[in-house]
Scaffold this active site. Structure first.
Site, short mmCIF file in Angstrom:
data_model
loop_
_atom_site.label_atom_id
_atom_site.label_comp_id
_atom_site.label_asym_id
_atom_site.label_seq_id
_atom_site.Cartn_x
_atom_site.Cartn_y
_atom_site.Cartn_z
N THR A 1 42.14 29.75 35.30
CA THR A 1 42.94 30.73 36.06
C THR A 1 44.34 30.22 36.35
OG1 THR A 1 41.93 29.87 38.07
CG2 THR A 1 41.01 31.92 37.19
N GLY A 2 44.57 28.94 36.16
CA GLY A 2 45.90 28.38 36.37
C GLY A 2 46.72 28.48 35.09
N TYR B 1 29.84 31.28 43.91
CA TYR B 1 30.99 30.66 44.57
C TYR B 1 30.59 30.08 45.92
CZ TYR B 1 35.78 30.27 46.47
OH TYR B 1 36.96 29.82 47.03
N ARG C 1 42.89 39.44 43.93
CA ARG C 1 42.76 39.29 45.38
C ARG C 1 43.64 40.33 46.07
NH1 ARG C 1 42.60 32.78 45.88
NH2 ARG C 1 43.77 32.90 43.94
P1 NAD Z 1 43.35 29.38 41.39
O1 NAD Z 1 42.35 30.13 40.60
O2 NAD Z 1 44.78 29.78 41.28
O3 NAD Z 1 43.26 27.82 41.10
C1 NAD Z 1 42.11 27.17 40.64
C2 NAD Z 1 42.53 26.20 39.56
O4 NAD Z 1 41.38 25.48 39.11
C3 NAD Z 1 43.13 26.90 38.33
O5 NAD Z 1 44.29 26.26 37.92
C4 NAD Z 1 42.00 26.80 37.30
O6 NAD Z 1 42.49 26.82 35.96
C5 NAD Z 1 41.39 25.47 37.68
N1 NAD Z 1 39.99 25.34 37.22
C6 NAD Z 1 38.99 26.23 37.33
N2 NAD Z 1 37.86 25.74 36.80
C7 NAD Z 1 38.15 24.50 36.34
C8 NAD Z 1 37.40 23.49 35.69
N3 NAD Z 1 36.10 23.66 35.39
N4 NAD Z 1 38.03 22.33 35.36
C9 NAD Z 1 39.34 22.14 35.64
N5 NAD Z 1 40.09 23.06 36.26
C10 NAD Z 1 39.51 24.23 36.61
O7 NAD Z 1 42.87 29.48 42.92
P2 NAD Z 1 43.54 28.91 44.25
O8 NAD Z 1 43.68 30.06 45.17
O9 NAD Z 1 44.71 28.07 43.96
O10 NAD Z 1 42.35 28.02 44.81
C11 NAD Z 1 42.35 26.60 44.71
C12 NAD Z 1 41.15 26.04 45.46
O11 NAD Z 1 41.21 26.42 46.83
C13 NAD Z 1 39.82 26.54 44.91
O12 NAD Z 1 38.90 25.46 44.93
C14 NAD Z 1 39.40 27.58 45.91
O13 NAD Z 1 38.00 27.71 45.98
C15 NAD Z 1 39.98 27.05 47.21
N6 NAD Z 1 40.21 28.13 48.16
C16 NAD Z 1 41.22 29.03 47.98
C17 NAD Z 1 41.38 30.08 48.89
C18 NAD Z 1 42.48 31.09 48.75
O14 NAD Z 1 42.56 32.00 49.56
N7 NAD Z 1 43.39 30.98 47.81
C19 NAD Z 1 40.51 30.20 49.98
C20 NAD Z 1 39.48 29.26 50.11
C21 NAD Z 1 39.34 28.23 49.21
N1 UDP Z 2 40.13 44.34 48.64
C1 UDP Z 2 40.58 45.66 48.60
N2 UDP Z 2 41.33 46.05 47.52
C2 UDP Z 2 41.65 45.23 46.50
C3 UDP Z 2 41.19 43.87 46.56
C4 UDP Z 2 40.42 43.48 47.64
O1 UDP Z 2 40.32 46.46 49.50
O2 UDP Z 2 42.34 45.65 45.57
C5 UDP Z 2 39.36 43.91 49.82
C6 UDP Z 2 38.04 43.22 49.49
O3 UDP Z 2 37.00 44.16 49.35
C7 UDP Z 2 37.85 42.33 50.71
C8 UDP Z 2 39.29 41.97 51.12
O4 UDP Z 2 40.12 42.95 50.50
O5 UDP Z 2 37.26 43.06 51.75
C9 UDP Z 2 39.72 40.58 50.66
O6 UDP Z 2 39.43 40.47 49.29
P1 UDP Z 2 39.84 39.20 48.43
O7 UDP Z 2 39.25 39.38 47.08
O8 UDP Z 2 41.32 38.99 48.51
O9 UDP Z 2 39.20 37.95 49.18
P2 UDP Z 2 37.76 37.64 49.82
O10 UDP Z 2 36.91 38.88 49.80
O11 UDP Z 2 37.20 36.56 48.95
O12 UDP Z 2 38.08 37.21 51.19
#
Ligand code: NAD
Ligand code: UDP
Length: 312
Positions: free
Chosen positions: A36-37, A144, A185
């Site tokens: 996803t990166g 997850y 998201r």
């Molecule tokens: P993201 O998808 O942008 O980043 C995840 C990164 O991990 C990507 O670059 C992807 O290519 C890499 N990746 C996935 N599977 C891999 C693998 N098997 N080996 C090597 N690389 C791999 O998401 P993000 O929002 O930047 O999230 C980063 C971290 O923070 C994640 O662990 C996520 O669970 C955690 N997190 C994020 C949020 C949020 O709101 N963004 C909330 C809670 C936790």
């Molecule tokens: N959501 C929404 N419309 C969208 C994407 C998400 O209403 O286009 C809602 C989703 O159902 C959830 C909240 O927004 O209730 C946050 O969703 P997100 O996927 O960002 O994160 P998470 O559910 O993992 O907190």
């Protein structure tokens, strides 16, 4: 100068962390399989001699002499983590085992990017770290949620059994520049839809709540957590306690973008948590007074500017 490994470093949060740790004078190894990166997220760092990019999947072991590891590799958006659920749980669990093994071998401190999803659809509000959660083990979000819960268990067990220096942070919904426009998201979806004057897709009636944190506040919290003494292991919530319904978020995005988009309602996905807000008293206390400094309007404006540049 420290040598620091960031798994998932080419992702949304990882790229900001790479940037900040380089700015502070460290050497950074960014490891990513680009699921996803993307290279786009870190392209501006590639000329820096203290930055190294490694294409690698954390489900296979990796070896490097480093002092600190930030373990972020894992898809974070429901669409992406549900695309291949077996791979998602393998990434969390085998990734944790491989990175903990590395930390043990080279005596590095390792920080786990855990999540508010460990609380599931919480029945306690706001969520404090002592709450064990309310998680469906066999639903569409389980790959997850349970993967991240198991990773926390592994971190704790490596700490108690092998004395590995660990840190666990539970990250609440984070947004900002470099979220993927098709990431799925809510913040990126609404902004992209509003900028394109396409319908804003609210799942369910929009009464479910989330607490949105701007990425810079998270990065500050993660770095402070890494700098704590060895006895601070967490888990510690890192999030912004400002709580909004999804409908309120849609209305804010519409107002800030001056959009003509209409709101449409689509079915609420299975197991979608109804409420979420972090109790951040532990973070304030243990991370040297850390608290979020960016409110939702300011953060949304910065994120809208970013999406305006990349999609218009
Ligand atoms: P993201 O998808 O942008 O980043 C995840 C990164 O991990 C990507 O670059 C992807 O290519 C890499 N990746 C996935 N599977 C891999 C693998 N098997 N080996 C090597 N690389 C791999 O998401 P993000 O929002 O930047 O999230 C980063 C971290 O923070 C994640 O662990 C996520 O669970 C955690 N997190 C994020 C949020 C949020 O709101 N963004 C909330 C809670 C936790
Ligand atoms: N959501 C929404 N419309 C969208 C994407 C998400 O209403 O286009 C809602 C989703 O159902 C959830 C909240 O927004 O209730 C946050 O969703 P997100 O996927 O960002 O994160 P998470 O559910 O993992 O907190």
């Amino acid at each position: 100068m420290k040598r620091i490994l960031i798994t998932g470093g080419a992702g949304f949060i990882g790229s900001h962390l790479c940037e900040r740790l380089l700015q502070e004078g460290n050497e950074v190894i960014c490891l990513d399989n680009f699921f996803t990166g993307s290279k786009e997220n870190i392209i501006h760092l590639l000329n820096n001699p203290f930055f190294e990019l490694v294409r690698h999947d954390v489900t296979s072991p990796y070896y490097a002499e480093v002092e600190e590891i930030y373990n972020l590799a894992c898809p974070a958006s429901p669409i992406h983590y549900q695309y291949n659920p077996i791979k998602t749980i393998k990434t969390s669990v085998m990734g944790a085992i491989n990175m903990l093994g590395l930390a043990k071998r080279v005596r590095a401190t390792i920080l786990q990017a855990s999540t508010s999803e460990v609380y599931g659809d919480p029945q306690v509000h706001p969520q404090s770290e002592s709450y064990w959660g309310h998680v469906n083990p066999i639903g569409i979000r389980s790959c997850y949620d349970e993967g991240k819960r198991c990773a926390e268990t592994l971190f704790m067990d490596y700490h108690t059994q092998n004395n590995v220096a660990i840190k666990i942070v539970r990250i609440f919904n984070t947004y900002g520049p470099r979220m993927h426009p098709n990431d799925g998201r809510v913040v990126s979806n609404f902004i992209v839809q509003a900028l394109q004057n396409k319908p804003i897709t609210i799942y369910g009636d929009g009464s479910q709540t989330r607490s949105f944190q701007y990425v810079d506040d998270l990065v500050e919290g993660m770095i402070r957590m890494m700098q704590t003494s060895k006895d601070v292991v967490g888990p510690i919530n890192i999030g912004n306690p400002g709580e909004f319904t999804i409908l309120e978020l849609a209305q804010k995005v519409l107002a800030l973008t001056n959009s003509k988009s209409e709101i449409v309602h689509l079915p609420l996905p299975q197991d979608d948590p109804m409420q979420r807000r972090p109790d951040i008293s532990k973070a304030k206390q243990q991370l040297n007074g850390w608290e979020p400094t960016c409110n939702l309007d300011t953060g949304l404006r910065k994120t809208i500017d970013y999406f305006q540049k990349i999609i218009l």
